[in-house]
Structures are given as C-alpha cells and as structure tokens.
Design a protein around this motif. Structure first.
Motif, PDB file in Angstrom:
ATOM      1  N   TRP A  24       0.834  -1.213   0.000  1.00  0.00           N
ATOM      2  CA  TRP A  24       0.000   0.000   0.000  1.00  0.00           C
ATOM      3  C   TRP A  24       0.865   1.259   0.000  1.00  0.00           C
ATOM      4  CZ3 TRP A  24      -5.290   0.498  -0.159  1.00  0.00           C
ATOM      5  CH2 TRP A  24      -5.830   1.725   0.191  1.00  0.00           C
ATOM      6  N   ARG A  25       1.885   1.269   0.888  1.00  0.00           N
ATOM      7  CA  ARG A  25       2.779   2.437   0.954  1.00  0.00           C
ATOM      8  C   ARG A  25       3.457   2.667  -0.385  1.00  0.00           C
ATOM      9  NH1 ARG A  25       3.918   0.313   6.003  1.00  0.00           N
ATOM     10  NH2 ARG A  25       5.831  -0.684   5.267  1.00  0.00           N
ATOM     11  N   VAL A  26       3.952   1.599  -1.014  1.00  0.00           N
ATOM     12  CA  VAL A  26       4.628   1.732  -2.307  1.00  0.00           C
ATOM     13  C   VAL A  26       3.675   2.301  -3.352  1.00  0.00           C
ATOM     14  CG1 VAL A  26       5.651   0.432  -4.228  1.00  0.00           C
ATOM     15  CG2 VAL A  26       6.379  -0.031  -1.870  1.00  0.00           C
ATOM     16  N   TYR A  33       5.423   6.195  -5.450  1.00  0.00           N
ATOM     17  CA  TYR A  33       4.498   6.336  -6.575  1.00  0.00           C
ATOM     18  C   TYR A  33       5.260   6.840  -7.801  1.00  0.00           C
ATOM     19  CZ  TYR A  33       0.780   8.051  -9.581  1.00  0.00           C
ATOM     20  OH  TYR A  33      -0.029   8.281 -10.669  1.00  0.00           O
ATOM     21  N   ARG A  34       6.105   7.856  -7.584  1.00  0.00           N
ATOM     22  CA  ARG A  34       6.885   8.415  -8.692  1.00  0.00           C
ATOM     23  C   ARG A  34       7.805   7.362  -9.317  1.00  0.00           C
ATOM     24  NH1 ARG A  34       7.769  14.232  -8.992  1.00  0.00           N
ATOM     25  NH2 ARG A  34       6.368  15.306  -7.558  1.00  0.00           N
ATOM     26  N   GLU A  35       8.331   6.460  -8.483  1.00  0.00           N
ATOM     27  CA  GLU A  35       9.240   5.428  -9.000  1.00  0.00           C
ATOM     28  C   GLU A  35       8.519   4.441  -9.898  1.00  0.00           C
ATOM     29  OE1 GLU A  35      12.412   3.633  -6.601  1.00  0.00           O
ATOM     30  OE2 GLU A  35      11.735   4.940  -4.970  1.00  0.00           O
ATOM     31  N   TRP A  36       7.400   3.879  -9.422  1.00  0.00           N
ATOM     32  CA  TRP A  36       6.758   2.832 -10.221  1.00  0.00           C
ATOM     33  C   TRP A  36       5.973   3.368 -11.404  1.00  0.00           C
ATOM     34  CZ3 TRP A  36       1.522   1.959 -10.891  1.00  0.00           C
ATOM     35  CH2 TRP A  36       0.643   2.507  -9.954  1.00  0.00           C
ATOM     36  N   THR A  37       5.532   4.627 -11.336  1.00  0.00           N
ATOM     37  CA  THR A  37       4.783   5.176 -12.468  1.00  0.00           C
ATOM     38  C   THR A  37       5.694   5.775 -13.534  1.00  0.00           C
ATOM     39  OG1 THR A  37       4.451   7.281 -11.329  1.00  0.00           O
ATOM     40  CG2 THR A  37       2.687   5.610 -11.136  1.00  0.00           C
ATOM     41  N   ALA A  38       6.991   5.835 -13.277  1.00  0.00           N
ATOM     42  CA  ALA A  38       7.923   6.355 -14.284  1.00  0.00           C
ATOM     43  C   ALA A  38       7.900   5.514 -15.561  1.00  0.00           C
ATOM     44  CB  ALA A  38       9.333   6.425 -13.709  1.00  0.00           C
ATOM     45  N   TYR A  45       3.628  12.178 -11.492  1.00  0.00           N
ATOM     46  CA  TYR A  45       3.298  12.450 -10.100  1.00  0.00           C
ATOM     47  C   TYR A  45       1.794  12.631  -9.980  1.00  0.00           C
ATOM     48  CZ  TYR A  45       2.851  17.380 -11.458  1.00  0.00           C
ATOM     49  OH  TYR A  45       2.454  18.553 -12.045  1.00  0.00           O
ATOM     50  N   PHE A  46       1.320  12.733  -8.729  1.00  0.00           N
ATOM     51  CA  PHE A  46      -0.108  12.995  -8.534  1.00  0.00           C
ATOM     52  C   PHE A  46      -0.285  14.273  -7.731  1.00  0.00           C
ATOM     53  CE2 PHE A  46       0.988  10.234  -4.939  1.00  0.00           C
ATOM     54  CZ  PHE A  46       0.420  10.892  -3.860  1.00  0.00           C
ATOM     55  N   GLU A  47      -1.419  14.931  -7.957  1.00  0.00           N
ATOM     56  CA  GLU A  47      -1.847  16.090  -7.159  1.00  0.00           C
ATOM     57  C   GLU A  47      -3.180  15.714  -6.542  1.00  0.00           C
ATOM     58  OE1 GLU A  47      -2.238  19.514  -9.703  1.00  0.00           O
ATOM     59  OE2 GLU A  47      -0.095  19.942  -9.644  1.00  0.00           O
ATOM     60  N   LEU A 142       4.347  -3.457 -12.214  1.00  0.00           N
ATOM     61  CA  LEU A 142       4.127  -4.393 -11.110  1.00  0.00           C
ATOM     62  C   LEU A 142       5.443  -4.944 -10.579  1.00  0.00           C
ATOM     63  CD1 LEU A 142       0.972  -6.345 -12.314  1.00  0.00           C
ATOM     64  CD2 LEU A 142       1.098  -4.513 -10.631  1.00  0.00           C
ATOM     65  N   LYS A 143       6.405  -5.197 -11.455  1.00  0.00           N
ATOM     66  CA  LYS A 143       7.711  -5.694 -11.007  1.00  0.00           C
ATOM     67  C   LYS A 143       8.421  -4.650 -10.147  1.00  0.00           C
ATOM     68  CE  LYS A 143       8.448  -9.063 -14.618  1.00  0.00           C
ATOM     69  NZ  LYS A 143       8.693  -9.186 -16.037  1.00  0.00           N
ATOM     70  N   ILE A 144       8.295  -3.380 -10.504  1.00  0.00           N
ATOM     71  CA  ILE A 144       8.899  -2.312  -9.699  1.00  0.00           C
ATOM     72  C   ILE A 144       8.218  -2.232  -8.338  1.00  0.00           C
ATOM     73  CG2 ILE A 144       9.287   0.179  -9.528  1.00  0.00           C
ATOM     74  CD1 ILE A 144       9.455   0.145 -12.662  1.00  0.00           C
ATOM     75  N   ILE A 145       6.886  -2.310  -8.317  1.00  0.00           N
ATOM     76  CA  ILE A 145       6.135  -2.289  -7.047  1.00  0.00           C
ATOM     77  C   ILE A 145       6.601  -3.437  -6.157  1.00  0.00           C
ATOM     78  CG2 ILE A 145       3.848  -2.591  -6.007  1.00  0.00           C
ATOM     79  CD1 ILE A 145       2.762  -1.224  -8.659  1.00  0.00           C
ATOM     80  N   LYS A 146       6.723  -4.629  -6.737  1.00  0.00           N
ATOM     81  CA  LYS A 146       7.168  -5.814  -6.000  1.00  0.00           C
ATOM     82  C   LYS A 146       8.546  -5.582  -5.391  1.00  0.00           C
ATOM     83  CE  LYS A 146       8.404 -10.696  -6.885  1.00  0.00           C
ATOM     84  NZ  LYS A 146       7.649 -11.417  -5.876  1.00  0.00           N
TER      85      LYS A 146
END
Length: 155
Positions: A24-26, A33-38, A45-47, A142-146
């Motif tokens: 959840w934190r990731v 968030y910035r890392e896995w959505t890159a 990013y999100f606002e 998903l691999k980055i999130i993992k």
C-alpha cells in the motif's frame, strides 16, 4: 455514436513477499508512486490525495495526464479511481470527443493477503487502442512495485 471506442477490461496481478501495508505504501506514497509510475511517463506524479471522494490528478512534468475521483478507499485492501477526463497543460478536459469516448473509466487496486504476502490485482477499463500499451507496460510497473515493497520489508 461514430468513432466510439470499444472499452475493454484488463487484469494484471503479481505476488509480493511483503504485507499489504508495505505494498500500500509503495502504491500510494508520493516518493515510491513516482518510481513505479515512471514506466508510464518519466516524472509522473499525482496532485490531490487518496481519500474517498477526493479529486486526484495524475500528471507528467508538462502537466498533461488524467484526473478523476477516488470512488472507494479501504486502507490496505482496495482503491478505486473513477477517471473523468484528461488534463492538457494543467487544464481539465471533460468535454472533448476523445474523453467522451471512454469517460468515466475505473482503475482498481486490490490487495489480497496470501501466504504471508500480498497478491496485488490491478483492473482497468481501457480503450481497445490502449490495450497493447498496457499489456506491455503494466507488468513492468508491477515488477517495480514488488521490488520496492520487498526491499522496504528487508530494511
């Protein structure tokens, strides 16, 4: 309506050797968030925030992207984003034909507890034109999130 896109539902999942709170934190903390959505767009990013009923924008550094509302948020279990439109250079678009072809569309994150870890399931409503893109990019995300969730549990 002519030119109307055919919507499809996609489903991707991954097993992660970390508790749901870590996954959840990731997913939802700004730095990770910035890392896995890159993989979707560099500098993403999100606002806004992830609380139920909140408006949230998903943007590139050029302030292009999408916006919606958090339709549901059950901490450490489930988040549903109801996408409502595009953002072009910081301006919301809900009226163009491009938006009307798909909006609203849902993006759901489900975190299931499994064997001391987490199964993350991502379900999205997308246009047929986006299918190939998400089939390629979502598994990378998903691999980055993992990796991020499992690494955070080791420290």
């Amino acid at each position: 309506m002519s030119g109307e896109s055919q919507m499809k539902k996609t489903r991707h999942s991954i097993r992660i050797s970390a508790p749901r709170a870590a996954v959840w934190r990731v997913l939802f903390e700004e730095a990770t968030y910035r890392e896995w959505t890159a993989v979707f767009a560099g500098g993403s990013y999100f606002e806004g925030d992830w609380s139920e009923g909140s408006t949230i924008r998903f943007l590139t550094p050029e302030k292009d992207g999408m916006f919606g509302v958090i339709a549901e948020n059950r901490e450490h279990e489930f988040v549903s984003i109801k996408h409502l439109g595009y953002v072009h250079k910081g301006v919301d678009d809900t009226e163009s034909d491009a938006v009307k072809a798909w909006a609203p569309a849902y993006e759901n994150y489900t975190l299931n507890e499994v064997d001391g870890g987490t199964e993350l399931v991502v379900e999205m409503e997308i246009t047929s034109a986006e299918e190939g893109y998400f089939e390629d990019v979502m598994p990378k995300a998903l691999k980055i999130i993992k990796k991020l969730a499992e690494t955070s549990e080791e420290s």
